[in-house]
Design a protein around this motif. Structure first.
Motif, mmCIF file in Angstrom:
data_model
loop_
_atom_site.group_PDB
_atom_site.id
_atom_site.type_symbol
_atom_site.label_atom_id
_atom_site.label_comp_id
_atom_site.label_asym_id
_atom_site.label_seq_id
_atom_site.Cartn_x
_atom_site.Cartn_y
_atom_site.Cartn_z
ATOM 1 N N SER A 20 0.829 -1.265 -0.106
ATOM 2 C CA SER A 20 -0.021 -0.014 -0.002
ATOM 3 C C SER A 20 0.881 1.386 -0.011
ATOM 4 C CB SER A 20 -0.941 -0.146 1.271
ATOM 5 O OG SER A 20 -0.243 0.038 2.458
ATOM 6 N N THR A 21 2.224 1.143 0.709
ATOM 7 C CA THR A 21 2.831 2.441 0.786
ATOM 8 C C THR A 21 3.460 2.531 -0.708
ATOM 9 O OG1 THR A 21 3.653 1.865 3.044
ATOM 10 C CG2 THR A 21 5.118 3.296 1.725
ATOM 11 N N ALA A 22 3.900 1.383 -1.457
ATOM 12 C CA ALA A 22 4.469 1.620 -2.785
ATOM 13 C C ALA A 22 3.286 2.138 -3.670
ATOM 14 C CB ALA A 22 4.935 0.324 -3.201
ATOM 15 N N LEU A 23 2.239 1.595 -3.677
ATOM 16 C CA LEU A 23 1.159 2.135 -4.373
ATOM 17 C C LEU A 23 0.971 3.609 -4.087
ATOM 18 C CD1 LEU A 23 -0.961 1.509 -6.541
ATOM 19 C CD2 LEU A 23 -2.662 0.711 -4.691
ATOM 20 N N SER A 24 0.893 3.909 -2.845
ATOM 21 C CA SER A 24 0.745 5.459 -2.628
ATOM 22 C C SER A 24 1.653 6.300 -3.193
ATOM 23 C CB SER A 24 0.546 5.664 -1.115
ATOM 24 O OG SER A 24 -0.765 4.814 -0.387
ATOM 25 N N LEU A 25 2.907 6.082 -3.161
ATOM 26 C CA LEU A 25 3.975 6.563 -3.695
ATOM 27 C C LEU A 25 3.847 6.755 -5.346
ATOM 28 C CD1 LEU A 25 7.197 5.231 -1.751
ATOM 29 C CD2 LEU A 25 6.249 7.424 -1.693
ATOM 30 N N LEU A 26 3.381 5.858 -5.834
ATOM 31 C CA LEU A 26 3.214 5.564 -7.324
ATOM 32 C C LEU A 26 1.902 6.615 -7.627
ATOM 33 C CD1 LEU A 26 3.347 1.907 -8.381
ATOM 34 C CD2 LEU A 26 5.163 3.823 -9.104
ATOM 35 N N VAL A 27 1.155 6.643 -6.838
ATOM 36 C CA VAL A 27 -0.005 7.673 -7.201
ATOM 37 C C VAL A 27 0.374 8.735 -6.803
ATOM 38 C CG1 VAL A 27 -2.509 8.149 -6.256
ATOM 39 C CG2 VAL A 27 -2.053 5.603 -6.644
ATOM 40 N N PHE A 28 1.021 9.120 -5.837
ATOM 41 C CA PHE A 28 1.566 10.639 -5.619
ATOM 42 C C PHE A 28 2.594 11.101 -6.598
ATOM 43 C CE2 PHE A 28 4.975 13.181 -3.934
ATOM 44 C CZ PHE A 28 4.021 14.172 -3.457
ATOM 45 N N THR A 29 3.173 10.211 -7.027
ATOM 46 C CA THR A 29 4.381 10.556 -8.248
ATOM 47 C C THR A 29 3.569 10.884 -9.542
ATOM 48 O OG1 THR A 29 6.075 9.203 -7.418
ATOM 49 C CG2 THR A 29 6.133 9.821 -9.646
ATOM 50 N N ALA A 30 2.700 10.090 -9.923
ATOM 51 C CA ALA A 30 1.638 10.125 -11.283
ATOM 52 C C ALA A 30 0.785 11.594 -10.941
ATOM 53 C CB ALA A 30 0.712 9.222 -11.235
ATOM 54 N N THR A 31 0.291 11.834 -9.751
ATOM 55 C CA THR A 31 -0.376 13.165 -9.549
ATOM 56 C C THR A 31 0.440 14.272 -9.549
ATOM 57 O OG1 THR A 31 -1.920 11.872 -8.030
ATOM 58 C CG2 THR A 31 -1.853 14.220 -8.004
ATOM 59 N N ALA A 32 1.660 14.044 -9.043
ATOM 60 C CA ALA A 32 2.647 15.294 -9.306
ATOM 61 C C ALA A 32 3.141 15.580 -10.484
ATOM 62 C CB ALA A 32 3.813 14.879 -8.333
ATOM 63 N N ALA A 33 3.401 14.347 -11.374
ATOM 64 C CA ALA A 33 3.651 14.706 -12.527
ATOM 65 C C ALA A 33 2.561 15.307 -13.551
ATOM 66 C CB ALA A 33 4.054 13.240 -13.125
ATOM 67 N N LEU A 34 1.640 14.934 -13.307
ATOM 68 C CA LEU A 34 0.100 15.652 -14.250
ATOM 69 C C LEU A 34 0.207 17.059 -13.465
ATOM 70 C CD1 LEU A 34 -1.986 15.264 -15.844
ATOM 71 C CD2 LEU A 34 -3.449 14.548 -13.802
ATOM 72 N N ALA A 86 12.789 8.898 -3.006
ATOM 73 C CA ALA A 86 11.692 8.776 -2.103
ATOM 74 C C ALA A 86 11.147 7.259 -1.835
ATOM 75 C CB ALA A 86 10.393 9.699 -2.669
ATOM 76 N N ALA A 87 11.059 6.342 -3.081
ATOM 77 C CA ALA A 87 10.303 5.229 -2.895
ATOM 78 C C ALA A 87 11.185 4.313 -1.882
ATOM 79 C CB ALA A 87 10.282 4.603 -4.331
ATOM 80 N N PRO A 88 12.603 4.004 -2.076
ATOM 81 C CA PRO A 88 13.296 3.345 -1.206
ATOM 82 C C PRO A 88 12.815 3.574 0.423
ATOM 83 C CG PRO A 88 14.403 3.668 -3.001
ATOM 84 C CD PRO A 88 13.368 4.693 -3.000
ATOM 85 N N VAL A 89 13.285 4.976 0.591
ATOM 86 C CA VAL A 89 13.092 5.556 2.033
ATOM 87 C C VAL A 89 11.817 5.343 2.221
ATOM 88 C CG1 VAL A 89 13.272 7.623 3.007
ATOM 89 C CG2 VAL A 89 14.797 7.243 1.293
ATOM 90 N N GLY A 90 10.750 5.539 1.452
ATOM 91 C CA GLY A 90 9.170 5.351 2.032
ATOM 92 C C GLY A 90 8.897 4.070 2.476
ATOM 93 N N LEU A 91 9.364 2.882 1.465
ATOM 94 C CA LEU A 91 9.208 1.415 1.845
ATOM 95 C C LEU A 91 9.914 1.080 2.722
ATOM 96 C CD1 LEU A 91 9.618 0.062 -2.019
ATOM 97 C CD2 LEU A 91 7.378 0.285 -0.686
ATOM 98 N N ALA A 92 11.112 1.572 3.086
ATOM 99 C CA ALA A 92 11.843 1.075 4.210
ATOM 100 C C ALA A 92 11.308 1.444 5.523
ATOM 101 C CB ALA A 92 13.493 1.527 4.213
ATOM 102 N N LEU A 93 10.806 2.909 5.649
ATOM 103 C CA LEU A 93 9.918 3.157 6.735
ATOM 104 C C LEU A 93 8.813 2.368 7.198
ATOM 105 C CD1 LEU A 93 10.586 7.076 6.424
ATOM 106 C CD2 LEU A 93 11.641 5.543 8.038
ATOM 107 N N SER A 94 8.125 2.325 5.943
ATOM 108 C CA SER A 94 6.776 1.511 6.124
ATOM 109 C C SER A 94 6.921 0.051 6.501
ATOM 110 C CB SER A 94 6.060 1.473 4.709
ATOM 111 O OG SER A 94 6.588 1.002 3.599
ATOM 112 N N ILE A 95 8.026 -0.621 6.045
ATOM 113 C CA ILE A 95 8.199 -1.958 6.415
ATOM 114 C C ILE A 95 8.690 -2.129 7.821
ATOM 115 C CG2 ILE A 95 9.714 -3.830 5.883
ATOM 116 C CD1 ILE A 95 9.738 -3.178 2.963
ATOM 117 N N ALA A 96 9.525 -1.428 8.173
ATOM 118 C CA ALA A 96 9.928 -1.046 9.366
ATOM 119 C C ALA A 96 8.635 -0.998 10.469
ATOM 120 C CB ALA A 96 10.853 -0.033 9.701
ATOM 121 N N GLY A 97 7.951 0.104 10.149
ATOM 122 C CA GLY A 97 7.041 0.289 10.847
ATOM 123 C C GLY A 97 5.777 -0.879 11.082
#
Length: 387
Positions: A20-34, A86-97
């Motif tokens: 869910s974190t990776a999907l959120s990052l993808l959605v955020f990236t696509a939204t930011a690019a748009l 951002a993706a590796p950092v976000g995934l690492a934090l989410s997996i740790a959490g």
């Protein structure tokens, strides 16, 4: 079998949190690019409009609007670089959490399972751990602990009841056995055999009464069936029988209440409960005493009081007397039957009243003696009419 499921639970929680974190990052990236793309497109349009205005004024650029460069590739490259960082950092934090949360949750579940595994039908003293966090696991553990406490109390009561019932049944059987064994040792006259038969019959009747009382106690524990009745009319006949029994014990019974009283109760069961209270009051009232039975409505409640003029009940004993096979030691007990009571009447009465979601309490009568008070809901459906 349970350990793999617990570990699988932790892995699946971690996997889905990371996904869910990776999907959120993808959605955020696509939204930011748009958003950036639309913003650059708007800026390019504004710049083209300014050039057109300048061209109208005579300052025409040879290249025209086509000379404007829209940095789409540069923009996408910047977004991808940001996502790659951002993706590796976000995934690492989410997996740790996720690992921390799942470990904390499954560790508490493990403690609950371990405590439950230590329980058995013979020993329910163990309780599930409550950490004090106030979350759903604590609420579940508290609810289960309350359930286990009720089950433990019920099992203890059943064991005590079985032991008491066995003792009560063994006593008359022992008397019968010894009486018959002694009678067979020598020839006896017909009068002696008649006396022996009378004593044996008394013990048989006592066992029959005990078995009937045990059946009533079992039925009282099985729930009640409410019906629409005029309670005063329903109790008129039983009250006359109770008065006659009281008169044989040289006690007067008075019955007071309104002319009509609509109630939605199990009339047969309630008659047994009230009859047991009246019999108990008669047994402990002195000769010439008075037992008062009063039925009244108190708003939505039905109240039944039975007062006697006996020695009363000490405050420390007012709860204990409702246990099965608990007897008082007054020598006047059960004069109407000429023998000690079975110790089940009050227990049956309370079970019946509790089946009506009511209460039965013992207290002190205004003129001395004991007062037993039944309180239960009078009307479940206030709209009914008594037929």
């Amino acid at each position: 079998m349970t350990t793999p499921r617990r570990r699988s639970l932790g892995r699946w929680l971690g996997f889905w949190i990371g996904a869910s974190t990776a999907l959120s990052l993808l959605v955020f990236t696509a939204t930011a690019a748009l958003v950036l793309y639309l913003d650059e497109l708007r800026d390019a349009a504004d710049e083209a409009a300014e050039i057109d205005d300048d061209g109208d004024a005579g300052e025409v650029d040879d290249d025209g609007p086509e000379a404007i460069e829209f940095p789409t590739e540069t923009l996408l490259a910047q977004v991808l670089v940001a996502f790659a960082i951002a993706a590796p950092v976000g995934l690492a934090l989410s997996i740790a959490g996720a690992r921390w949360l799942t470990h904390r949750a499954t560790a508490r579940i493990d403690a609950v399972i371990a405590a439950a595994a230590r329980m058995s039908a013979e020993d329910l003293k163990e309780r599930l751990p409550v950490t004090g966090a106030g979350d759903e696991l604590d609420a579940l553990a508290s609810a289960l602990n309350a359930l286990f406490a009720r089950i433990d109390g019920g099992i203890a009561a059943q064991r005590q009841f079985a032991a008491d019932a066995s003792h009560e049944l063994r006593s008359p059987l022992t008397v019968l056995s010894s009486t018959l064994e002694v009678a067979r040792r020598r020839p006896r006259a017909p009068a002696e055999w008649e006396d022996l038969a009378d004593r044996t019959l008394d013990e048989v009747r006592r066992m029959s009464a005990l078995v009937e009382a045990l059946l009533q106690l079992a039925r009282a524990s099985g729930g009640v069936k409410r019906a629409r009745v005029d309670l005063m009319a329903r109790l008129d006949g039983p009250a006359q029988r109770w008065a006659e029994a009281a008169a044989r014990a040289e006690v007067k019974l008075t019955f007071a209440g309104p002319d009509e009283l609509a109630a939605q109760v199990d009339a047969d069961a309630l008659e047994i409960a009230i009859g047991n209270l009246v019999s108990n009051a008669v047994a402990y009232s002195p000769p010439g005493g008075t037992v008062t039975l009063e039925v009244r409505a108190e708003g939505p409640w039905l109240a039944v009081t039975v007062d006697d003029q006996g020695p009363g009940i000490p405050a420390s004993e007012r709860e204990r007397i409702f246990g099965p096979f608990v007897r008082a030691t007054a020598p006047t007990a059960d004069r109407t039957q000429g023998r000690p009571g079975l110790g089940l009447g009050l227990a049956i009465a309370r079970r019946i009243v509790e089946g009506h979601a009511g209460t039965l309490d013992a207290g002190e009568a205004p003129g001395g003696g004991a007062r037993f008070t039944i309180r239960l809901t009078r009307l479940i459906d206030p709209g009914f009419t008594v037929s």
